[in-house]
Design a protein around this motif. Structure first.
Motif, PDB file in Angstrom:
ATOM      1  N   THR A  43       1.024  -0.769   0.008  1.00 41.42           N
ATOM      2  CA  THR A  43      -0.302  -0.082  -0.139  1.00 41.42           C
ATOM      3  C   THR A  43       0.840   1.301   0.124  1.00 41.42           C
ATOM      4  O   THR A  43       1.011   2.195  -0.717  1.00 41.42           O
ATOM      5  CB  THR A  43      -0.732  -0.067   1.322  1.00 41.42           C
ATOM      6  OG1 THR A  43      -1.903  -0.902   1.014  1.00 41.42           O
ATOM      7  CG2 THR A  43      -1.828   1.370   1.312  1.00 41.42           C
ATOM      8  N   PHE A  44       1.871   1.307   0.564  1.00 44.55           N
ATOM      9  CA  PHE A  44       2.377   2.618   1.246  1.00 44.55           C
ATOM     10  C   PHE A  44       3.756   2.655  -0.905  1.00 44.55           C
ATOM     11  O   PHE A  44       3.684   3.582  -1.212  1.00 44.55           O
ATOM     12  CB  PHE A  44       3.892   2.329   2.169  1.00 44.55           C
ATOM     13  CG  PHE A  44       4.700   3.052   2.020  1.00 44.55           C
ATOM     14  CD1 PHE A  44       4.487   4.627   3.280  1.00 44.55           C
ATOM     15  CD2 PHE A  44       5.968   3.441   1.398  1.00 44.55           C
ATOM     16  CE1 PHE A  44       5.195   5.359   2.821  1.00 44.55           C
ATOM     17  CE2 PHE A  44       6.773   4.549   1.681  1.00 44.55           C
ATOM     18  CZ  PHE A  44       6.451   5.093   2.705  1.00 44.55           C
ATOM     19  N   LEU A  45       4.102   1.836  -1.530  1.00 46.52           N
ATOM     20  CA  LEU A  45       4.769   1.745  -2.249  1.00 46.52           C
ATOM     21  C   LEU A  45       4.166   1.868  -3.659  1.00 46.52           C
ATOM     22  O   LEU A  45       4.735   2.826  -4.202  1.00 46.52           O
ATOM     23  CB  LEU A  45       5.571   0.429  -2.582  1.00 46.52           C
ATOM     24  CG  LEU A  45       7.223  -0.342  -1.601  1.00 46.52           C
ATOM     25  CD1 LEU A  45       8.031  -1.390  -1.894  1.00 46.52           C
ATOM     26  CD2 LEU A  45       8.024   1.188  -1.985  1.00 46.52           C
ATOM     27  N   ASN A  46       2.437   1.592  -3.226  1.00 44.91           N
ATOM     28  CA  ASN A  46       1.665   2.633  -3.909  1.00 44.91           C
ATOM     29  C   ASN A  46       1.120   3.683  -4.161  1.00 44.91           C
ATOM     30  O   ASN A  46       0.873   3.696  -5.607  1.00 44.91           O
ATOM     31  CB  ASN A  46       0.612   1.228  -4.305  1.00 44.91           C
ATOM     32  CG  ASN A  46       0.822  -0.648  -4.680  1.00 44.91           C
ATOM     33  OD1 ASN A  46       1.882  -0.749  -5.864  1.00 44.91           O
ATOM     34  ND2 ASN A  46      -0.071  -1.164  -4.686  1.00 44.91           N
ATOM     35  N   GLU A  51       3.871  11.549  -2.746  1.00 50.40           N
ATOM     36  CA  GLU A  51       3.085  11.891  -1.854  1.00 50.40           C
ATOM     37  C   GLU A  51       3.586  11.072  -0.611  1.00 50.40           C
ATOM     38  O   GLU A  51       3.006  11.440  -0.261  1.00 50.40           O
ATOM     39  CB  GLU A  51       1.398  11.588  -2.286  1.00 50.40           C
ATOM     40  CG  GLU A  51       0.467  11.426  -3.531  1.00 50.40           C
ATOM     41  CD  GLU A  51      -0.739  11.082  -4.097  1.00 50.40           C
ATOM     42  OE1 GLU A  51      -1.531  10.944  -3.058  1.00 50.40           O
ATOM     43  OE2 GLU A  51      -0.366  10.581  -5.208  1.00 50.40           O
ATOM     44  N   ARG A  52       4.629  10.894  -0.478  1.00 53.35           N
ATOM     45  CA  ARG A  52       4.927   9.584   0.292  1.00 53.35           C
ATOM     46  C   ARG A  52       6.687  10.070   0.278  1.00 53.35           C
ATOM     47  O   ARG A  52       6.869   9.874   1.086  1.00 53.35           O
ATOM     48  CB  ARG A  52       4.742   8.291   0.850  1.00 53.35           C
ATOM     49  CG  ARG A  52       5.698   7.383  -0.962  1.00 53.35           C
ATOM     50  CD  ARG A  52       5.266   6.021  -1.176  1.00 53.35           C
ATOM     51  NE  ARG A  52       5.665   5.448  -2.838  1.00 53.35           N
ATOM     52  CZ  ARG A  52       7.002   5.456  -2.964  1.00 53.35           C
ATOM     53  NH1 ARG A  52       8.412   5.450  -2.055  1.00 53.35           N
ATOM     54  NH2 ARG A  52       7.359   4.786  -3.260  1.00 53.35           N
ATOM     55  N   ASP A  53       7.280  11.317  -0.224  1.00 54.44           N
ATOM     56  CA  ASP A  53       8.354  11.773   0.013  1.00 54.44           C
ATOM     57  C   ASP A  53       9.167  12.067   0.893  1.00 54.44           C
ATOM     58  O   ASP A  53      11.034  11.698   1.672  1.00 54.44           O
ATOM     59  CB  ASP A  53       8.627  12.086  -1.004  1.00 54.44           C
ATOM     60  CG  ASP A  53       8.354  13.822  -1.493  1.00 54.44           C
ATOM     61  OD1 ASP A  53       7.388  13.794  -0.633  1.00 54.44           O
ATOM     62  OD2 ASP A  53       8.774  14.510  -1.950  1.00 54.44           O
ATOM     63  N   PHE A 153      -4.229   2.770   4.898  1.00 54.92           N
ATOM     64  CA  PHE A 153      -3.874   2.054   6.297  1.00 54.92           C
ATOM     65  C   PHE A 153      -4.898   1.670   5.630  1.00 54.92           C
ATOM     66  O   PHE A 153      -5.416   0.222   5.968  1.00 54.92           O
ATOM     67  CB  PHE A 153      -3.264   2.707   6.987  1.00 54.92           C
ATOM     68  CG  PHE A 153      -1.441   2.555   6.089  1.00 54.92           C
ATOM     69  CD1 PHE A 153      -0.799   1.882   5.135  1.00 54.92           C
ATOM     70  CD2 PHE A 153      -0.423   3.684   6.935  1.00 54.92           C
ATOM     71  CE1 PHE A 153       0.422   1.743   5.191  1.00 54.92           C
ATOM     72  CE2 PHE A 153       0.800   3.596   6.224  1.00 54.92           C
ATOM     73  CZ  PHE A 153       0.945   2.769   5.262  1.00 54.92           C
ATOM     74  N   ALA A 154      -6.516   2.519   6.658  1.00 52.34           N
ATOM     75  CA  ALA A 154      -7.019   2.258   6.759  1.00 52.34           C
ATOM     76  C   ALA A 154      -8.213   1.613   5.551  1.00 52.34           C
ATOM     77  O   ALA A 154      -9.251   0.507   6.205  1.00 52.34           O
ATOM     78  CB  ALA A 154      -8.244   2.778   7.749  1.00 52.34           C
ATOM     79  N   GLY A 155      -7.911   1.859   4.278  1.00 52.46           N
ATOM     80  CA  GLY A 155      -9.371   1.776   3.881  1.00 52.46           C
ATOM     81  C   GLY A 155     -10.220   2.170   3.751  1.00 52.46           C
ATOM     82  O   GLY A 155     -11.086   2.751   4.082  1.00 52.46           O
ATOM     83  N   MET A 156     -10.981   0.461   3.421  1.00 51.40           N
ATOM     84  CA  MET A 156     -12.470   0.568   4.159  1.00 51.40           C
ATOM     85  C   MET A 156     -12.835   1.187   5.554  1.00 51.40           C
ATOM     86  O   MET A 156     -14.185   1.601   5.442  1.00 51.40           O
ATOM     87  CB  MET A 156     -13.916  -0.127   3.462  1.00 51.40           C
ATOM     88  CG  MET A 156     -13.013  -0.872   2.785  1.00 51.40           C
ATOM     89  SD  MET A 156     -14.672  -2.246   2.127  1.00 51.40           S
ATOM     90  CE  MET A 156     -15.978  -1.760   2.156  1.00 51.40           C
TER      91      MET A 156
END
Length: 230
Positions: A43-46, A51-53, A153-156
């Motif tokens: 999830t993190f790598l996708n 947006e995650r740098d 991470f929490a998703g739905m």
């Protein structure tokens, strides 16, 4: 000001519940399928790099009552091509290898702890410039990325995590009463590290708009997103 951080000092959530696993030769030990162990990393790598740098992923296995039954914690991938030992840090965080062969095989990942005693947690650290002078926006942009990643991470179940980080905890290599000075237009604000070598900073909307320069007595290792209550 009262303060508390998400999870174990990270913007964290229990990612897979209690690690139990299917019956096997190691029926009494905590296990989880490989794909479940890497799901949060995927999830993190996708997420696009932009947006995650400002973030680093942290996964850990959290023992019941904060006490391991056996020390140190070990994590092993039981691949058909041989056992793979996963490095585990002193704080029980780990970096599991990710590759297509293991994903296709989906082997069992086994620990040396009794089943039902561990929870898989995922969180992020905020990466800061390794410098002693930079703008307030470094704090705010890191918090924004951390909050967005937690929702992914929490998703739905993101509605369960309605609280967002509004603060961060600066960490240093050693406790030496480090100082942070924020050059606000209405007067400089100076914060001093506590006995554990951390500085708690609550994000101020006025300072976000002003974006003043800041000075540290030494570069911070990183920052942990947190929430605060007055």
């Amino acid at each position: 000001m009262d303060r508390r951080s998400f999870g174990i000092g990270l913007l964290a959530l229990v990612a897979g519940g209690v690690i139990a696993g299917p019956a096997s030769a190691a029926d009494d030990l905590a296990t989880l399928p490989y794909r479940a162990m890497i799901a949060n990393a995927i999830t993190f790598l996708n997420v696009s790099v932009g947006e995650r740098d400002r973030l680093a992923l942290v996964q850990s296995l959290h023992p019941d009552g904060n006490n391991l039954v056996i020390r140190p914690l070990t994590v092993t991938i039981l691949s058909r091509n041989g056992h793979i030992e996963v490095p585990v840090a002193a704080d029980n965080s780990f970096a599991i290898p990710i590759n297509d062969d293991l994903r296709d095989e989906n082997p069992t990942v086994i620990t040396n702890q009794p089943k039902g005693t561990l929870s898989l947690q995922v969180g992020v650290r905020i990466l800061l410039p390794q410098a002693t002078r930079y703008a307030y926006s470094e704090f705010w942009l890191g918090i924004q990325q951390a909050n967005a990643m937690t929702k992914r991470f929490a998703g739905m179940m993101h509605w369960l995590f309605s609280e967002s980080a509004d603060s961060l905890i600066l960490r240093f290599s050693r406790p030496e009463r480090q100082m942070l000075r924020i050059a606000a237009s209405d007067g400089a604000l100076t914060l001093i590290a506590d006995d554990s070598g951390t500085i708690f900073v609550r994000i101020d909307k006025k300072l976000v708009e002003e974006n003043p320069m800041m000075e540290l007595s030494e570069p911070a290792l990183d920052a942990l997103p947190a929430i605060s209550t007055r």
